[in-house]
Design an enzyme around this catalytic site. Structure first.
Site, PDB file in Angstrom:
ATOM      1  N   THR A   1     -18.271  -3.348   1.778  1.00 48.32           N
ATOM      2  CA  THR A   1     -18.648  -4.195   1.723  1.00 48.32           C
ATOM      3  C   THR A   1     -16.802  -4.490   1.877  1.00 48.32           C
ATOM      4  OG1 THR A   1     -18.674  -4.677  -0.734  1.00 48.32           O
ATOM      5  CG2 THR A   1     -20.765  -4.485   0.424  1.00 48.32           C
TER       6      THR A   1
ATOM      7  N   ARG B   1     -12.112   5.404  -4.692  1.00 48.38           N
ATOM      8  CA  ARG B   1     -13.747   5.527  -4.003  1.00 48.38           C
ATOM      9  C   ARG B   1     -14.622   5.887  -4.959  1.00 48.38           C
ATOM     10  NH1 ARG B   1     -14.364   3.952   2.574  1.00 48.38           N
ATOM     11  NH2 ARG B   1     -16.264   2.949   1.668  1.00 48.38           N
TER      12      ARG B   1
ATOM     13  N   ASN C   1     -12.593  -1.125  -8.598  1.00 48.26           N
ATOM     14  CA  ASN C   1     -13.914  -1.812  -9.282  1.00 48.26           C
ATOM     15  C   ASN C   1     -13.719  -0.316  -9.612  1.00 48.26           C
ATOM     16  OD1 ASN C   1     -16.012  -3.333  -8.428  1.00 48.26           O
ATOM     17  ND2 ASN C   1     -16.748  -2.029  -6.259  1.00 48.26           N
TER      18      ASN C   1
ATOM     19  N   HIS D   1     -20.298  -7.320 -13.783  1.00 46.24           N
ATOM     20  CA  HIS D   1     -20.435  -6.981 -12.299  1.00 46.24           C
ATOM     21  C   HIS D   1     -21.019  -6.161 -12.586  1.00 46.24           C
ATOM     22  CE1 HIS D   1     -19.432  -7.689  -8.064  1.00 46.24           C
ATOM     23  NE2 HIS D   1     -18.938  -7.270  -7.947  1.00 46.24           N
TER      24      HIS D   1
ATOM     25  N   ARG E   1     -20.446   2.094  -8.965  1.00 46.54           N
ATOM     26  CA  ARG E   1     -18.165   1.707  -9.550  1.00 46.54           C
ATOM     27  C   ARG E   1     -18.078   2.340 -10.410  1.00 46.54           C
ATOM     28  NH1 ARG E   1     -21.158  -3.286  -8.772  1.00 46.54           N
ATOM     29  NH2 ARG E   1     -20.233  -4.719  -6.885  1.00 46.54           N
TER      30      ARG E   1
ATOM     31  N   ASP F   1     -22.272 -12.350  -8.346  1.00 44.78           N
ATOM     32  CA  ASP F   1     -23.246 -12.246  -8.226  1.00 44.78           C
ATOM     33  C   ASP F   1     -23.571 -13.650  -8.064  1.00 44.78           C
ATOM     34  OD1 ASP F   1     -23.071  -9.235  -9.908  1.00 44.78           O
ATOM     35  OD2 ASP F   1     -21.350 -10.135  -9.462  1.00 44.78           O
TER      36      ASP F   1
ATOM     37  N   ARG G   1     -24.719 -15.171  -4.786  1.00 46.24           N
ATOM     38  CA  ARG G   1     -25.677 -13.829  -3.990  1.00 46.24           C
ATOM     39  C   ARG G   1     -26.765 -14.631  -4.851  1.00 46.24           C
ATOM     40  NH1 ARG G   1     -22.835  -8.207  -4.860  1.00 46.24           N
ATOM     41  NH2 ARG G   1     -21.999  -8.141  -2.801  1.00 46.24           N
TER      42      ARG G   1
ATOM     43  N   ASP H   1       1.312  -0.875   0.201  1.00 45.84           N
ATOM     44  CA  ASP H   1      -0.094  -0.244  -0.358  1.00 45.84           C
ATOM     45  C   ASP H   1       0.901   1.612   0.416  1.00 45.84           C
ATOM     46  OD1 ASP H   1      -1.736   1.903   0.981  1.00 45.84           O
ATOM     47  OD2 ASP H   1      -2.900   0.225   1.268  1.00 45.84           O
ATOM     48  N   VAL H   2       0.054   2.208  -0.245  1.00 49.27           N
ATOM     49  CA  VAL H   2       0.778   3.588  -0.944  1.00 49.27           C
ATOM     50  C   VAL H   2       1.606   3.640   0.602  1.00 49.27           C
ATOM     51  CG1 VAL H   2       0.922   4.347  -3.222  1.00 49.27           C
ATOM     52  CG2 VAL H   2      -0.797   5.000  -1.455  1.00 49.27           C
TER      53      VAL H   2
END
Length: 359
Positions: free
Chosen positions: A275, A125, A165, A220, A133, A193, A196, A78-79
Site C-alpha cells: 500500500t 518487508r 512498520n 496502528h 507488521r 486508521d 479510514r 536509499d542504500v
C-alpha cells in the site's frame, strides 16, 4: 486640516473600540484535556525534508510532498543509490510543473545534513503467507541501528516522522537509539486508521468524509481502538441517535467497521503487494502540519506514558496538536470503560513488542 484631524480621531477611536470588542483568550476547563509537551518550542516553517527509503511508500511520499508544495528542498536517501537517483531524476524531469524544487539523491546520508524533517520509510518487508507488521520488526531494527545515529548526527534538530512498520514500535526504537525527545519523534500512527474510519462512516451515511469527526487510537495495527463514543457528524453525536452503537446486539451492524479499519491495508496489499497512496497522503498531511505555526489536530503516535492511566513508556496514538516544532499538546479523550479496556490491551501488546527489540 481641522477636518482631517477630526476624521483621523474618529478612525482611531473606531479602531480602538473594535479592538476592545475582540474576544479575549481566557482559560477554559477544556484545557484540562490538553496536555502540553514541556520541551516543545515553535520551530518555524521547515524547508528541507529528507525521505529515507525510495521504495513504493517513499516514492509516493516524495510525490505528494512536491505536488502539495510542502517543500522545495527534498533529499531522497536509499542504500540502493541507483534507485534513489532514478526516483530523483523521474521527479526532476517534471520539476517545471512542481515549482522547480531542488531534489537530490544520496546513499550515505551526507546530503541530509541540516534537514528540518526526516521521514523514515526504510525497513524490512514481512514475508510469508500470514505476514504482519510485527514480522518485519527485527529486520527493520537492524536497518535503524545503522541509519538513525548517522541521520541524527547530520540533523540533530530535525523532527523525525516514522512510517516504517511496525510504526509504533519503530518509533520507540528511534527514541531510544537517538535519545530524541518525544515531541520531536513521532509516527503517522493511527492518523491513517482514523481517516479510514471516517471514510467508512461517511460512505454509510452518505456524507463527506471531511465532515465526520472520528478517531482511532492505540496501535496502528490489529489492536487499534475506534472511539465510537466521540464520533460526531454535523454536531450530532452518533451514539445519541443510534441504539447500541457498535456494542450489544448492534442491530445496524456498525461493529463491522472495526474489522474493516484494521484490515483495510492488508486487503489492498494482497492485491497490489503493498500500500502506498493512502499512507503517502497521510504522511504528507502530518509533515504539512509540522510546517505550520497553527498546526492540526491529528491522531499520531509518540510515547504516551502518564496519559489515560498508562504507567509505562509506550508509543501509541492519541489525538495530538501537531505544529511547527513537533507535538505541542496531546488530547485525552473521554473514553467509555470498554474503550479504556481496549486501549489498555493495545498498550500491553505494544509493550510486549517493544520489550522484544534487540538494541
Amino acid at each position: 486640516m481641522a477636518l482631517m484631524r477630526i476624521l483621523q480621531s474618529q478612525v482611531t477611536s473606531l479602531t480602538f473600540n473594535l479592538y476592545q470588542q475582540q474576544p479575549s483568550r481566557t482559560k477554559s476547563n477544556f484545557t484540562k484535556s490538553m496536555h502540553p509537551m514541556k520541551e516543545w518550542k515553535s520551530k518555524g516553517r521547515g524547508l528541507k525534508i529528507s525521505v529515507v527509503g525510495s521504495g513504493q511508500v517513499g516514492a509516493a511520499i516524495c510525490s505528494c510532498l512536491l505536488l502539495r508544495k510542502v517543500t522545495q528542498n527534498l533529499v531522497i536517501m536509499d542504500v540502493k543509490y541507483n534507485l534513489a537517483q532514478a526516483e530523483t531524476l523521474d521527479l526532476l524531469h517534471g520539476s517545471v510543473l512542481l515549482g522547480n524544487p531542488r531534489i537530490v539523491a544520496c546513499s550515505d546520508g551526507s546530503r541530509t545534513k541540516d534537514s528540518d524533517i526526516v521521514v523514515m520509510t526504510a525497513g524490512a518487508r514481512p514475508s510469508g503467507k500470514n505476514r504482519s507488521r510485527l514480522d518485519a520488526m527485527h529486520g527493520t531494527m537492524e536497518i535503524f541501528k545503522a541509519a538513525i545515529p548517522l541521520l541524527v548526527k547530520q540533523s540533530p534538530n530535525a523532527i523525525f516522522v516514522i512510517v516504517s512498520n511496525p510504526v509504533d514500535v519503530m518509533t520507540f526504537a528511534v527514541q531510544c537509539l537517538a535519545k530524541l525527545p518525544k515531541h520531536r519523534c513521532l509516527t503517522t500512527g493511527c492518523h491513517l486508521d482514523s481517516l479510514r474510519f471516517r471514510y467508512f462512516i461517511a460512505e454509510r451515511l452518505n456524507v463527506p468524509p471531511a465532515d465526520v469527526q472520528a478517531y482511532v487510537i492505540g496501535e496502528h495495527g490489529v489492536s487499534a481502538v475506534p472511539v465510537w463514543s466521540s464520533v460526531c457528524i454535523g454536531g450530532i453525536q452518533l451514539k445519541d441517535v443510534i441504539k447500541e452503537l457498535a456494542c450489544g446486539e448492534d442491530p445496524e451492524k456498525w461493529w463491522n467497521f472495526e474489522e474493516q479499519v484494521t484490515t483495510a491495508g492488508a486487503s489492498v496489499g494482497k492485491v497490489k503487494g503493498y500500500t502506498n497512496w493512502a499512507i503517502a497522503a497521510t504522511c504528507t498531511d502530518v509533515v504539512e502540519a509540522l510546517t505550520s505555526d497553527q498546526g492540526k489536530i491529528l491522531c499520531v503516535g509518540t510515547d504516551m506514558q502518564g496519559l489515560h492511566g498508562i504507567e509505562h513508556s509506550v508509543v501509541l496514538s492519541l489525538p495530538c496538536l501537531v505544529k511547527s516544532g513537533g507535538i505541542s499538546h496531546v488530547f485525552e479523550l473521554p473514553l467509555t470503560s470498554a474503550e479504556q479496556e481496549k486501549l489498555n490491551a493495545s498498550a500491553e501488546s505494544l509493550i510486549d513488542a517493544q520489550c522484544s527489540l534487540k538494541f
